[in-house]
Write a protein that holds these residues in place. Structure first.
Motif, PDB file in Angstrom:
ATOM      1  N   SER A  56       0.834  -1.191   0.000  1.00  0.00           N
ATOM      2  CA  SER A  56       0.000   0.000   0.000  1.00  0.00           C
ATOM      3  C   SER A  56       0.874   1.249   0.000  1.00  0.00           C
ATOM      4  O   SER A  56       1.882   1.316   0.693  1.00  0.00           O
ATOM      5  N   SER A  58      -0.838   4.185   0.427  1.00  0.00           N
ATOM      6  CA  SER A  58      -1.773   5.105   1.073  1.00  0.00           C
ATOM      7  C   SER A  58      -1.404   5.300   2.533  1.00  0.00           C
ATOM      8  O   SER A  58      -0.765   4.440   3.142  1.00  0.00           O
ATOM      9  N   ASP A  59      -1.823   6.418   3.086  1.00  0.00           N
ATOM     10  CA  ASP A  59      -1.591   6.673   4.504  1.00  0.00           C
ATOM     11  C   ASP A  59      -2.545   5.878   5.385  1.00  0.00           C
ATOM     12  O   ASP A  59      -2.274   5.637   6.551  1.00  0.00           O
ATOM     13  N   LYS A  60      -3.663   5.480   4.826  1.00  0.00           N
ATOM     14  CA  LYS A  60      -4.653   4.729   5.597  1.00  0.00           C
ATOM     15  C   LYS A  60      -4.292   3.236   5.588  1.00  0.00           C
ATOM     16  O   LYS A  60      -3.513   2.779   4.756  1.00  0.00           O
ATOM     17  N   PRO A  61      -4.846   2.457   6.508  1.00  0.00           N
ATOM     18  CA  PRO A  61      -4.563   1.018   6.550  1.00  0.00           C
ATOM     19  C   PRO A  61      -4.999   0.327   5.258  1.00  0.00           C
ATOM     20  O   PRO A  61      -5.934   0.769   4.593  1.00  0.00           O
ATOM     21  N   ARG A  62      -4.325  -0.766   4.923  1.00  0.00           N
ATOM     22  CA  ARG A  62      -4.669  -1.527   3.725  1.00  0.00           C
ATOM     23  C   ARG A  62      -6.100  -2.012   3.802  1.00  0.00           C
ATOM     24  O   ARG A  62      -6.598  -2.375   4.852  1.00  0.00           O
ATOM     25  N   MET A  63      -6.737  -2.027   2.657  1.00  0.00           N
ATOM     26  CA  MET A  63      -8.112  -2.516   2.569  1.00  0.00           C
ATOM     27  C   MET A  63      -8.085  -4.021   2.324  1.00  0.00           C
ATOM     28  O   MET A  63      -7.256  -4.509   1.558  1.00  0.00           O
ATOM     29  N   GLN A  94      -7.258  -8.844   6.808  1.00  0.00           N
ATOM     30  CA  GLN A  94      -5.905  -8.327   6.649  1.00  0.00           C
ATOM     31  C   GLN A  94      -5.337  -8.851   5.336  1.00  0.00           C
ATOM     32  O   GLN A  94      -5.037 -10.034   5.218  1.00  0.00           O
ATOM     33  N   GLU A 109      -7.293   2.352  -3.083  1.00  0.00           N
ATOM     34  CA  GLU A 109      -6.063   2.696  -2.391  1.00  0.00           C
ATOM     35  C   GLU A 109      -4.916   2.698  -3.394  1.00  0.00           C
ATOM     36  O   GLU A 109      -4.898   1.907  -4.334  1.00  0.00           O
TER      37      GLU A 109
END
Length: 116
Positions: A56, A58-63, A94, A109
């Motif tokens: 990833s 992205s700054d957000k957690p992985r989808m 996860q 993402e």
């Protein structure tokens, strides 16, 4: 629209835009559309030649994303996934680092796709 960066030691990195959640497009079809040379034989999740490593950006957690039955079998047989990692993907949402390009649907993402 997520950015997908494809990376290979013998090919310069290339970033493309993709439509998130389109079930008609997977990572392999996006790569082929943009002339990115990911190896594949069957394009049906049975041979394992299109294995990719997903990171990833992205700054957000992985989808989380759905692993197909074919993908689970092939990635376990090739030693890319353990039974524990499959369980984490299914139960804990996860996502694993290793996927098959022909089976992975793009989520919303930004990601790095590494392949050989």
């Amino acid at each position: 629209m997520p950015n997908i960066t494809f990376s290979n030691p013998s090919y310069r990195d290339k970033t493309v835009y993709a439509v998130a959640g389109s079930h008609t497009e997977n990572i392999l079809s996006i790569a082929r559309e943009h002339k990115i040379p990911i190896n594949f034989e069957c394009a049906d999740g049975e041979c394992g030649t299109c294995v990719i490593k997903v990171t990833s950006l992205s700054d957000k957690p992985r989808m989380g994303s759905f692993l197909t039955d074919k993908e689970k079998v092939v990635l376990k047989q090739t030693g890319k996934l353990t039974a524990e990692e499959v369980e984490k993907a299914e139960v804990g949402d996860q996502p694993p680092a290793w996927r098959l390009a022909c089976q992975m649907i793009v989520r919303d993402e930004d990601m790095l796709i590494e392949y050989t």
